[in-house]
Scaffold this active site. Structure first.
Site, short mmCIF file in Angstrom:
data_model
loop_
_atom_site.label_atom_id
_atom_site.label_comp_id
_atom_site.label_asym_id
_atom_site.label_seq_id
_atom_site.Cartn_x
_atom_site.Cartn_y
_atom_site.Cartn_z
N TYR A 162 0.84 -1.20 0.00
CA TYR A 162 0.00 0.00 0.00
C TYR A 162 0.88 1.25 0.00
CZ TYR A 162 -3.52 3.40 1.53
OH TYR A 162 -4.34 4.49 1.63
N LYS A 166 1.16 4.24 -2.94
CA LYS A 166 0.90 5.65 -2.71
C LYS A 166 2.13 6.51 -2.95
CE LYS A 166 -3.46 5.28 -1.71
NZ LYS A 166 -4.48 5.86 -2.63
#
Length: 257
Positions: A162, A166
């Site tokens: 994750y 990002k």
């Protein structure tokens, strides 16, 4: 429209991905309150929630068009972009909010989980922009707001994939801002912190963890989806017409860089 034309305060349109719940729904409603017509994207199994957001926007007197597509699928994204342009004639603002989080430690993380998170969070933003960028270039106007995360700056256990996705969104945005700036298009990122959404609850199920996150913020509270709306609306507006390639933390004071 001529190159670099400012469409003014009325008649603007925005596409918000992942708009059925949480931050995406809050952004869609918030833009509608500010006078935007909104193309609403999510996957088909979120139909009920997305139709509810559309109903709320129409009640405000603005147009809303639900568009179902998996942003990790190029064919679906291109079809969605075409439908959005057919429905509204133009898209002034893109808000890439669609994202997923499937927690897992690195040593046991399946390849398919890594790929799924990267495909939605990073590649999805790229493909949505790529599908709509030609129309923005033709008009000489556009506002692109990519929702990243403070996780892309400092990370958290079980979120390596994750955080990587990002961080990729932020790097991509900085480069794109340089490419399209001369064409009247701005590109910025908003990095939410710990926000009380269905996805955010991954970090908040344990009361001790929730209290720990509260203690990390300068404001001693967990964020609400509505806390993200104002910063997105600013980047979407002409007030931010000379602001591009920037990343804004919306985290109550956890990260200061």
């Amino acid at each position: 429209m001529t190159a670099h034309e400012n469409p003014g305060s009325a008649g603007r349109t925005a596409l918000v991905t992942g708009a059925s719940r949480g931050i995406g729904a809050a952004i869609a409603r918030g833009l509608a309150k500010r006078g935007y017509d909104v193309a609403l994207n999510d996957i088909e199994r979120q139909e009920s929630d997305l139709e509810g957001v559309a109903k709320d926007i129409r009640a405000l007197g603005q147009r809303a068009e639900p568009l179902y597509a998996d942003v990790s699928s190029k064919i679906e994204v291109e079809t969605m972009a075409q439908k959005a342009l057919e429905a509204f004639g133009k898209i002034d603002v893109i808000v890439n909010n669609a994202g997923i989080l499937i927690a897992g430690e690195v040593d046991g993380l399946p390849e398919e989980t890594w790929d799924a998170v990267m495909d939605v969070n990073a590649k999805g933003a790229f493909m949505v922009i790529q599908a709509l960028l030609p129309s923005m270039k033709n008009r000489g106007y556009g506002r692109i707001v990519n929702i990243a995360s403070i996780g892309g700056k400092h990370g958290a256990p079980e979120q390596a994939h994750y955080s990587a996705s990002k961080a990729a969104v932020m790097g991509f945005s900085r480069v794109l801002a340089q490419e399209v700036g001369p064409l009247g298009i701005t590109v910025n990122c908003v990095c939410p912190g710990i926000i009380l959404t269905d996805m955010g609850r991954v970090n908040l199920d344990d009361p001790l963890v929730r209290d720990a996150w509260k203690s990390k913020t300068a404001m001693a509270r967990i964020g609400d989806p509505e806390d993200v709306v104002g910063p997105v609306a600013f980047f979407a507006s002409d007030d931010a017409g000379f602001v591009t390639g920037q990343t804004l933390n919306v985290d109550g004071g956890i990260v200061f860089s």
